[in-house]
Design a protein around this motif. Structure first.
Motif, mmCIF file in Angstrom:
data_model
loop_
_atom_site.group_PDB
_atom_site.id
_atom_site.type_symbol
_atom_site.label_atom_id
_atom_site.label_comp_id
_atom_site.label_asym_id
_atom_site.label_seq_id
_atom_site.Cartn_x
_atom_site.Cartn_y
_atom_site.Cartn_z
ATOM 1 N N LEU A 1 -2.872 23.005 -6.133
ATOM 2 C CA LEU A 1 -3.562 21.809 -6.611
ATOM 3 C C LEU A 1 -2.783 20.552 -6.256
ATOM 4 C CD1 LEU A 1 -4.879 22.708 -10.180
ATOM 5 C CD2 LEU A 1 -6.245 22.168 -8.170
ATOM 6 N N GLU A 2 -1.468 20.612 -6.387
ATOM 7 C CA GLU A 2 -0.647 19.439 -6.077
ATOM 8 C C GLU A 2 -0.706 19.110 -4.587
ATOM 9 O OE1 GLU A 2 3.890 17.681 -6.702
ATOM 10 O OE2 GLU A 2 3.384 19.694 -7.431
ATOM 11 N N ARG A 3 -0.619 20.135 -3.745
ATOM 12 C CA ARG A 3 -0.702 19.887 -2.297
ATOM 13 C C ARG A 3 -2.055 19.286 -1.934
ATOM 14 N NH1 ARG A 3 1.834 24.978 -2.172
ATOM 15 N NH2 ARG A 3 -0.166 25.993 -1.739
ATOM 16 N N ARG A 4 -3.125 19.799 -2.537
ATOM 17 C CA ARG A 4 -4.460 19.266 -2.227
ATOM 18 C C ARG A 4 -4.601 17.834 -2.715
ATOM 19 N NH1 ARG A 4 -7.456 23.159 -4.197
ATOM 20 N NH2 ARG A 4 -8.260 22.212 -6.090
ATOM 21 N N PHE A 5 -4.055 17.540 -3.889
ATOM 22 C CA PHE A 5 -4.129 16.187 -4.432
ATOM 23 C C PHE A 5 -3.430 15.197 -3.498
ATOM 24 C CE2 PHE A 5 -1.823 12.960 -7.033
ATOM 25 C CZ PHE A 5 -2.919 12.212 -7.410
ATOM 26 N N GLU A 6 -2.238 15.536 -3.031
ATOM 27 C CA GLU A 6 -1.494 14.616 -2.167
ATOM 28 C C GLU A 6 -2.199 14.422 -0.824
ATOM 29 O OE1 GLU A 6 2.593 15.608 -1.743
ATOM 30 O OE2 GLU A 6 3.066 15.207 -3.863
ATOM 31 N N GLY B 1 1.287 12.089 -9.835
ATOM 32 C CA GLY B 1 0.687 13.419 -9.801
ATOM 33 C C GLY B 1 1.741 14.502 -9.873
ATOM 34 N N HIS B 2 2.834 14.324 -9.107
ATOM 35 C CA HIS B 2 3.917 15.316 -9.111
ATOM 36 C C HIS B 2 4.509 15.463 -10.513
ATOM 37 C CE1 HIS B 2 7.435 17.578 -7.922
ATOM 38 N NE2 HIS B 2 8.220 16.649 -8.429
ATOM 39 N N ARG B 3 4.735 14.337 -11.196
ATOM 40 C CA ARG B 3 5.323 14.411 -12.538
ATOM 41 C C ARG B 3 4.370 15.087 -13.516
ATOM 42 N NH1 ARG B 3 9.091 9.138 -13.749
ATOM 43 N NH2 ARG B 3 10.147 9.081 -11.723
ATOM 44 N N LEU B 4 3.086 14.875 -13.345
ATOM 45 C CA LEU B 4 2.118 15.549 -14.214
ATOM 46 C C LEU B 4 2.162 17.057 -13.995
ATOM 47 C CD1 LEU B 4 -0.171 15.560 -16.237
ATOM 48 C CD2 LEU B 4 -1.758 14.936 -14.397
ATOM 49 N N PHE B 5 2.258 17.484 -12.740
ATOM 50 C CA PHE B 5 2.332 18.917 -12.463
ATOM 51 C C PHE B 5 3.644 19.512 -12.983
ATOM 52 C CE2 PHE B 5 -0.892 17.861 -9.196
ATOM 53 C CZ PHE B 5 -1.838 18.818 -9.538
ATOM 54 N N GLY C 1 0.815 -1.210 0.000
ATOM 55 C CA GLY C 1 0.000 0.000 0.000
ATOM 56 C C GLY C 1 0.844 1.252 0.000
ATOM 57 N N VAL C 2 1.959 1.212 0.741
ATOM 58 C CA VAL C 2 2.863 2.369 0.787
ATOM 59 C C VAL C 2 3.462 2.630 -0.591
ATOM 60 C CG1 VAL C 2 5.035 3.241 1.738
ATOM 61 C CG2 VAL C 2 3.392 2.072 3.225
ATOM 62 N N LEU C 3 3.882 1.560 -1.270
ATOM 63 C CA LEU C 3 4.461 1.708 -2.619
ATOM 64 C C LEU C 3 3.430 2.282 -3.577
ATOM 65 C CD1 LEU C 3 6.951 1.091 -4.476
ATOM 66 C CD2 LEU C 3 5.783 -1.046 -5.056
ATOM 67 N N LEU C 4 2.198 1.778 -3.522
ATOM 68 C CA LEU C 4 1.136 2.265 -4.405
ATOM 69 C C LEU C 4 0.852 3.736 -4.155
ATOM 70 C CD1 LEU C 4 -1.168 1.869 -6.451
ATOM 71 C CD2 LEU C 4 -2.594 1.091 -4.548
ATOM 72 N N LEU C 5 0.712 4.112 -2.889
ATOM 73 C CA LEU C 5 0.416 5.507 -2.562
ATOM 74 C C LEU C 5 1.555 6.419 -3.008
ATOM 75 C CD1 LEU C 5 -1.629 7.395 -1.192
ATOM 76 C CD2 LEU C 5 -0.430 7.006 0.957
ATOM 77 N N ASP C 6 2.784 6.003 -2.753
ATOM 78 C CA ASP C 6 3.938 6.813 -3.179
ATOM 79 C C ASP C 6 3.984 6.943 -4.701
ATOM 80 O OD1 ASP C 6 4.697 7.195 -0.597
ATOM 81 O OD2 ASP C 6 6.280 5.680 -0.599
ATOM 82 N N ALA C 7 3.652 5.848 -5.412
ATOM 83 C CA ALA C 7 3.677 5.870 -6.878
ATOM 84 C C ALA C 7 2.654 6.861 -7.418
ATOM 85 C CB ALA C 7 3.410 4.470 -7.433
#
Length: 537
Positions: A391-396, A370-374, A359-365
């Motif tokens: 937007l990035e902070r809210r997404f995370e 999202g970060h790479r998209l921004f 789950g940790v790996l999935l969440l980090d991925a």
């Protein structure tokens, strides 16, 4: 400290009065009432320090009663009693400043603990102005800060081989740990982002603290809680002989939290237990294990106690993220929503197919995706889409509140879809700007015979071919058709309102050849200019 008890069931009022040794708490019950209207009158008359009230009462329900009292009186604490496990009531109660709540059937231990906590708050507030009490409060706060500093310095630090004596930890941070085992318990709050609030965390944290002390104090040398945004970390030290008792206690804490969480319909609580370590400086390892174990709820369900670690812990999503980068580059070029959704699903399949997927790996991925998209949007100059950093902070932060693989996938799909729509709108606005300039220029210069597509395209800074393409897309007409329409409309106006000849009107709108103008007018209007004048002048 004076108390008023309000409930529409007389037997519940009697039960509350009989369950507690009021005098030992320094409290006196000054009255009871069995409906909201009488209750309000009683409170206004007695001005008690504490009101214990049912949510549902005839005449005036508990929340309305609290609202009325808050409008006219300060300094009264409230406890709500309810058999209704509904988020709406708890949410409104928090808004009105309710100090705590109790679920029916009322338990003696829970009622007593709640009253003790409120009494402590009350007397602390009353005596806050006294100098000696102020000093005591400062010392207590200082000690509390020291104990919290231990979390930053050790619990949340990266696991390391540093050696620190237990006595040093106790002296530095104000603990009373003894030799034995040390362990981290984690309580995770999952909640739809739109319903999440600090008030929810605060109330759950109070219940978690109460349950932790109730079930663990007998087995532990010391324990402390740290309240995060949506995680509660508990550090506990205990003798090796108490290992099984501690595990049973953690299960009881989780069971108790499920009961308490039922009042919040949309909140889900899950507990995880890190592996016990033999030295306090290794406590970060237990915290890491608790985080990994907690991640497994994403593949199963919330509300459970997780302590087993998955068999494989070392995994990488670099290849999947490299493919994601290429997919997003192409998607942003075409603004193709269907292709974007396929890219999200492809990323999820790639990450989930790994043997070492946790789950940790999935969440980090997904956070990295999202970060790479921004980053891609910033590099492409799409900062006008919105405040990308916010937007990035809210997404995370929203990813951190979600309880399942599907919820995480849906959130990434929503983010990608919304960003593409914003980019498309931004591009439409960027493309329509030169067309607006072109239309203004045509409106000012259509009478000139030399106006042309190439001339207007050059003025707005576009190539003739691209200008022609977006002009037709924005206006629905080709350049020449649009220009002719403007000219003919003005010719109609002159034919109606002026005495100029057809030749003069032809020249006035940019046509030097009167015969050509006449043929063009008849083709577009259906009659000759002279006939139009006879009909409409």
């Amino acid at each position: 400290m004076t108390v008023v008890v309000l409930d529409d069931e007389e037997k519940v009022c009697r039960l509350i009065l009989q369950l507690v040794d009021w005098s030992s708490l320094g409290m006196v019950v000054v009255g009871t009432a069995y409906n909201g209207i009488d209750g309000l009158a009683l409170v206004e008359r007695e001005r008690p320090d504490l009101v214990i009230t049912d949510i549902r009462m005839p005449g005036l329900d508990g929340l309305e009663l609290i609202g009325r009292i808050r409008e006219s009186t300060d300094g009264i604490d409230f406890i709500i009693v309810s058999g209704y496990h509904q988020f709406e009531y708890a949410h409104n109660a928090i808004r009105y400043g309710v100090e705590d709540y109790l679920l029916k059937p009322i338990k003696k231990d829970e009622l007593t603990a709640t009253l003790e906590k409120i009494a402590e708050r009350h007397y602390r507030r009353v005596s806050a102005e006294q100098t000696n009490r102020d000093l005591a409060a400062r010392l207590k706060n200082s000690l509390g800060k020291l104990r919290k500093d231990f979390f930053h310095d050790f619990v949340f630090a990266l696991p390391s081989d540093r050696r620190v004596e237990l006595e040093t930890i106790n002296d530095t941070y104000g603990y009373h740990f003894r030799d034995g085992l040390f362990q981290v318990i984690m309580i995770k709050i999952d909640c739809p982002p739109s319903d999440f609030s600090d008030g929810i965390v605060r109330m759950i944290a109070e219940k978690a603290e109460s349950a932790s002390h109730a079930f663990l104090d007998g087995s532990s040398s010391d324990l402390e809680l740290y309240i995060g945004v949506c995680r509660i970390h508990i550090v506990i030290g205990y003798p090796e002989s108490e290992r099984q008792e501690v595990r049973k206690a953690v299960k009881r804490i989780n069971d108790e939290l499920q009961v308490q969480a039922s009042i919040f319909e949309v909140v889900q609580l899950t507990t995880s237990l890190g592996q016990a370590v033999e030295t306090i400086e290794r406590i970060a390892e237990s915290r890491r294990d608790a985080e990994i174990a907690m991640g497994q709820r994403l593949f199963s369900q919330t509300g459970q106690l997780y302590e087993e670690l998955p068999p494989f812990l070392s995994g990488s999503c670099n290849d999947a993220l490299a493919v994601w980068n290429r997919d997003m580059e192409h998607t942003c070029d075409l603004l193709d929503e269907e292709e974007a959704m396929e890219a999200v699903d492809r990323l999820m399949r790639s990450v989930l197919s790994q043997k070492a997927c946790t789950g940790v790996l999935l969440l980090d991925a997904l956070k990295e995706a999202g970060h790479r998209l921004f980053v891609l949007l910033r590099n492409r100059g799409e900062e006008t889409v919105e405040d990308l950093s916010a937007l990035e902070r809210r997404f995370e932060s929203e990813l951190d509140l979600l309880p399942s693989v599907k919820a995480l996938q849906d959130r990434l799909r929503t983010l990608t879809k919304n960003l593409l729509e914003s980019m498309a709108e931004s591009r439409r606005q960027a493309e329509s700007r030169p067309i607006r300039e072109a239309r203004r220029y045509i409106g000012d210069h259509y009478r000139e015979s030399g106006i042309s597509l190439e001339q207007v395209a050059d003025i707005v800074g576009l190539s003739p071919s691209y200008f022609s393409l977006i002009f037709k897309r924005e206006t629905g007409s080709g350049f020449l058709e649009y220009l002719t329409g403007i000219r003919i409309d003005y010719a109609k106006e002159l034919l109606r309102s002026s005495k100029q000849t057809v030749a003069q009107i032809s020249s006035a709108i940019g046509y030097s050849d009167t015969k050509y103008f006449t043929r063009l007018f008849k083709r577009m209007v259906g009659i000759k200019p002279s006939e139009f004048r006879k009909l409409y002048s």
